[in-house]
Design an enzyme around this catalytic site. Structure first.
Site, PDB file in Angstrom:
ATOM      1  CG  HIS A  59      -1.035   3.908   4.440  1.00 12.27           C
ATOM      2  ND1 HIS A  59      -1.839   3.282   5.374  1.00 12.27           N
ATOM      3  CD2 HIS A  59      -0.516   2.932   3.653  1.00 12.27           C
ATOM      4  CE1 HIS A  59      -1.817   1.975   5.156  1.00 12.27           C
ATOM      5  NE2 HIS A  59      -1.018   1.743   4.122  1.00 12.27           N
ATOM      6  CB  SER A 107      -0.936   0.010   1.215  1.00 15.73           C
ATOM      7  OG  SER A 107      -0.202  -0.104   2.422  1.00 15.73           O
ATOM      8  N   GLY A 131      -1.893  -4.320   1.387  1.00 10.18           N
ATOM      9  CA  GLY A 131      -1.958  -5.491   2.255  1.00 10.18           C
ATOM     10  C   GLY A 131      -0.999  -6.595   1.886  1.00 10.18           C
ATOM     11  CG  ASN A 176       1.305  -5.025   4.705  1.00 11.30           C
ATOM     12  OD1 ASN A 176       0.696  -4.304   5.487  1.00 11.30           O
ATOM     13  ND2 ASN A 176       1.311  -4.801   3.399  1.00 11.30           N
ATOM     14  CG  ASP A 182      -3.249   4.986   8.080  1.00 11.25           C
ATOM     15  OD1 ASP A 182      -2.374   5.868   8.115  1.00 11.25           O
ATOM     16  OD2 ASP A 182      -3.447   4.257   7.090  1.00 11.25           O
TER      17      ASP A 182
END
Length: 211
Positions: A182, A33, A70, A98, A179
């Site tokens: 990012h 991502s 993801g 991740n 979040d």
């Protein structure tokens, strides 16, 4: 015929290698991502901004954003063949965030990234590694095992390494989305600016190998 077009045609006939040297370099960003541009308009995603920055340096790039939100290193390995098509000249490998966030065994991450680099090199595709750092919540031992993956692979395969993809942006609330993970558009600008010398040298090497 316009004089510039005529000159280009004559130079191409006289020296086909010259024509190859002027073609855009086919580059794939293989990532998660962070490169897919989650939460951002397409024009603010990392691959698009990197392409523009390289073009400003006089390096023409045919850019493919193969970032999948993801995705883990193992996921990138599983989709490698269709994510990196024939004719690709270079891959910027941005995977592992991740894995670290999920606490995946670093041995599995290392094996997947090793396989990706080995398979790309076997296809005569140049590779540039983007490193990632493990979050501190999994402890010092996990961090040491994970963080050593990228420099070890860069040394093993003699490929360029940008040590930490989120350098200058990680943990800065002003440069990350809600979040906290990012980057914002401004955060992406910083990533691209910091990485540009490494990426520029990587692509110039690819261009020189065409000659």
């Amino acid at each position: 015929m316009h004089i510039a077009v005529l000159m280009l045609a004559l130079m191409t006939v006289a020296n086909p290698a010259w024509a190859d040297a002027t073609k855009p370099i086919k580059l794939v960003i293989l990532g998660d991502s962070l490169s897919a541009g989650l939460g951002l308009p397409a024009q603010d995603a990392f691959p698009t901004k990197l392409q523009k920055a390289l073009q400003a340096k006089g390096i023409a790039v045919d850019m493919t954003n193969a970032g999948v939100s993801g995705d883990t290193s193992s996921g990138g390995r599983d989709r490698l063949d269709w994510s990196v098509p024939e004719g690709t000249e270079g891959v910027v490998l941005e995977l592992g965030a991740n894995d670290a966030m999920r606490g995946i065994d670093p041995d599995l991450t290392r094996a997947a990234l090793t396989d990706i680099v080995r398979r790309l090199r076997a296809r005569k595709i140049a590779v540039m590694l983007c490193g990632m750092l493990a979050p501190p919540n999994f402890g010092a031992d996990y961090g040491a095992r994970f963080n050593s993956i990228y420099p070890d692979l860069a040394k093993q395969f003699d490929v360029p390494l940008y040590p930490f993809f989120l350098d200058g942006v990680a943990a800065d609330a002003k440069l990350n989305q809600a979040d906290g993970i990012h980057p914002t558009a401004e955060g992406v600008n910083i990533i691209v600016n910091n990485m540009l010398p490494t990426a520029e040298a990587f692509l110039r090497t690819i261009g020189e190998q065409r000659r």
